[in-house]
Design an enzyme around this catalytic site. Sequence first.
Site, PDB file in Angstrom:
ATOM      1  N   HIS A 189       3.548   6.886 -17.767  1.00 18.55           N
ATOM      2  CA  HIS A 189       4.477   5.975 -17.069  1.00 18.55           C
ATOM      3  C   HIS A 189       5.331   5.310 -18.136  1.00 18.55           C
ATOM      4  O   HIS A 189       4.961   4.268 -18.678  1.00 18.55           O
ATOM      5  CB  HIS A 189       3.686   4.926 -16.263  1.00 18.55           C
ATOM      6  CG  HIS A 189       4.569   4.054 -15.409  1.00 18.55           C
ATOM      7  ND1 HIS A 189       5.377   3.070 -15.936  1.00 18.55           N
ATOM      8  CD2 HIS A 189       4.762   4.010 -14.068  1.00 18.55           C
ATOM      9  CE1 HIS A 189       6.028   2.473 -14.940  1.00 18.55           C
ATOM     10  NE2 HIS A 189       5.670   3.021 -13.802  1.00 18.55           N
ATOM     11  N   CYS A 243       0.800  -1.227   0.000  1.00 24.58           N
ATOM     12  CA  CYS A 243       0.000   0.000   0.000  1.00 24.58           C
ATOM     13  C   CYS A 243       0.837   1.284   0.000  1.00 24.58           C
ATOM     14  O   CYS A 243       0.434   2.308  -0.553  1.00 24.58           O
ATOM     15  CB  CYS A 243      -0.928   0.038   1.217  1.00 24.58           C
ATOM     16  SG  CYS A 243      -1.688  -1.544   1.642  1.00 24.58           S
TER      17      CYS A 243
END
Lengths: 539, 539
Positions: B367, B48
């Site tokens: 990206h 996370c």
Amino acid sequence: MHKKALSKGIFALSFPLAAMMAGGAQAAAPEMTAEELDRAGNIYFQRCAGCHGTLRAGATGPGLLPESTIEMGQRRLESIITFGTEGGMNNFDGILDEEEITLISKYIQQTPEEPPEMSLADIRETWTIVVPEEEWPDSPQHDRNWENFMVTILRDRGAMGIIDGDTKELVTEAETGYAVHVAKSSSDGRFWYVQGRDGRLSKIDLWMDPPQVTAEVFIGIDARDVAVSHYGEWADKYVIGGGYCPPHFVIADAHTMEPLKVVSTRGYDTEGNYVHEARVAALYDTPHAPTFLVNVKETGQVWQVDYSDIDNLRIDHIASAEYLHDGFFDSTGRYFMIAANFSNKMAFIDTVERKLVSLLNTGQIPHPGPGANWIDPECGPVAGTTHLGQGLMTFWGTDPEGHPDHAWEICGTVETDGPGLFVRSHPNSPHVWIDQAMHPEADVNQWVMVMDKETRELTPIHVADRPAEHDAVAVHMEYDQSGTEVWVSIWARGRGHQDDGAIVIYDDKTLEEKARVENLNTPTGKFNVYNRLKKYERG
Amino acid sequence: MHKKALSKGIFALSFPLAAMMAGGAQAAAPEMTAEELDRAGNIYFQRCAGCHGTLRAGATGPGLLPESTIEMGQRRLESIITFGTEGGMNNFDGILDEEEITLISKYIQQTPEEPPEMSLADIRETWTIVVPEEEWPDSPQHDRNWENFMVTILRDRGAMGIIDGDTKELVTEAETGYAVHVAKSSSDGRFWYVQGRDGRLSKIDLWMDPPQVTAEVFIGIDARDVAVSHYGEWADKYVIGGGYCPPHFVIADAHTMEPLKVVSTRGYDTEGNYVHEARVAALYDTPHAPTFLVNVKETGQVWQVDYSDIDNLRIDHIASAEYLHDGFFDSTGRYFMIAANFSNKMAFIDTVERKLVSLLNTGQIPHPGPGANWIDPECGPVAGTTHLGQGLMTFWGTDPEGHPDHAWEICGTVETDGPGLFVRSHPNSPHVWIDQAMHPEADVNQWVMVMDKETRELTPIHVADRPAEHDAVAVHMEYDQSGTEVWVSIWARGRGHQDDGAIVIYDDKTLEEKARVENLNTPTGKFNVYNRLKKYERG
């Protein structure tokens, strides 16, 4: 916490730290009401934070965190604050009353809370234009010789006294931030930029009648210094203000005072320890490059910040020594010399190469203030510093080309009667003036010493002759425009006597008193408009 | 808190964040045992923290602080983690089991504690020499063609797989940090430097038989990237590692891995907001200057860090856009192009002038990974990126001298079937390969797209044909030494199938499968020794 906004109202009403720090007290700390915390926070910020840190993590003085203070206990803390210590802590018995000492002793046993950060938007909200540009005069609106003005810090008044150096009259008091540390001027000397300890950065126009503040902005909640870009095409384009809290610097438009850029100074010290409260101690413009010097106290880093392109901001992080305090340039303006007072060193920076040149051990806690440059018969060009920790003025060679054997090495030392804050000279003067303001006894701290540049002999001068309750010291010397007069402050700190300060003016040849400016509120640093431009040194 | 030391033992035993974060739970947050907090902390850190931040203050993903999470409640949090959101949150139902999802949902309702800082001394304590220099071989100790090795991230194994590109054999697995993001080599390709997410920076010698780690140092407790100095006399002198936590970079001796310097990246974003968790996203060496590029994610600052004098460290703070992620150079090596994925922009930096050239809107969350450069028939030299937020490959001109009309402007776009992570090409290849790894559906993410450089037409390639429980995606392409083969990873993330990963090798001319490397643990990025030096581009 970090993104909490500060409203302009907070700044305007009071020092906000007290409220910020009013949070969680430790179980074992004495109880305090919100009102007491608020008062104590104000006192702490004004009297203690400079040495012990806004977050009480320690700096020049030790840390004051509950881990240690609760164990020391209320009585011992009160005793230390009242009488001082041999380690360098001042006695506050004449400055704070008993109730205040009790209060502050309780306060430093509480858990400190981290103050909020300030964004550029927060800073921008504090920006105020007092006199818009269209109302600025095109020429001086008075007949005074403004180039001989003494721009004088009236420390506890929160104002700059503008004193006419020709007539010795106080022309006006311009309201600024609290306890201004330093003032710097535009490249022609007309505008003065003044950084208050409360973060308030003010711009004063000496051409107005009377001189007054044209704009201001709060660059933090605790700040010290300011500098103005003087180099080349960037002359008078930018002003920089430096913060103790938050630890950052702010570049503003020197014209309008609009804040443009904020850069954090948090980082690692020269040994690689992270410093959260990495405070900006002192700021300078460099005569030989379009750069500001940002001296980060606790990290020992001199940051040479290039203002030729603030969107692609070049910063040279020059590692020197801890803790950086104040500095000055050699007579050529190329070399910057700064006190690293925790290391008892002066650090020498080549501002052309943007590199550290050398470090020099001088004495206990060097503190040059504006510093002094002169020609020594033996060493050639030299510069000197006084010391906070001992009665000593040390001077060293500053001419690596003409006098390489003496460069960055001690040329000589003279012992005074006590530790001091400032040393000052002038090319036209046969003397170097040294104060002894940090000595606890009146029969030392009310005197200054004058050194003969040729013989290195000292002449003591009795500047102040004040009763004990005035708690008055002789502090800070400044030459007038001609370089023939020296102005020395009498700073009366005692309760009820803060308006009894004065400036005593000496003939620098005869060392006789010539005149006096009386009834000044806590006068300290004085900045002669003409002299501070150093045109006599650099042409 | 900030000066708390980290012992080496903590690093060696487990991820220390869990223990650090095991502190004060809010009144309204669900209760958790210390053991549960520890387990949940580990999961949070691994799964996370990359998007939501180590301090849970938010980054690519939203903040997960008790103020919001307690109100959302346990059931809603579990549902979001299980099924994901349309806003870009992944579904974790195949990755975490029900009990883990319950645990992590409780965890993110607790108050996060700030992890301790790390000093240079702390970092130095983690420094280990595994093979001393006197035992290093003078020549390769094996007969393999090491310049065609594929240095391959075995993500969840915490190891680099060294695969022989000629024979397609897994030569060895060198144990490194967890979830390596990127590997960079020495200027001759012999040594590989690998930064684990757990802060472990390892140096691998490909000449040993088998290749192995020679030294390592933990530069933080959460890190991403590494770069090696290749310029001039500083070639192979320094290695830099960048931290998410603490937010800083560390310069080490590239020979011994001894840490030499640590610099904080905390600071202000391009709008002037203070960022406490200002993480170093990606690091590069610049071919045309003795500098590293340090990309500070949340502040949008590209720091060009000059390693020609690390005691007087010049850093050019180039303001671009938030949040900086990964980047690559144009074919000349002069211009650096980096994704500012929160702004949907590519930022272009001139590394010679050390300035921002331009910003370009490309699509949802660019990206590029290692990126791709090729010659477009219309625009000349171009470079392209895929996007995390949409099935789109965007390419732009990179030749301001030869093709000024197209420079830093979009030349073209091609739509793929889904969002992806990587794009790759080679000067010898007629193709540009684009993955679709971020699409949730197997019938998209197990395929990659191959674009013809001349026609811009796409050919889909079915790389993986795996059952749902493998949760496998086709990800990351790399050319072999000759530029005629393309290697594509099959990354199996499903529980119990992490050893079922593979690399499928295609003939770049025919687009037919040529070979396969099977039974790899979570293979992702691959680095061909010869290709990564880009000698074909820069001579």
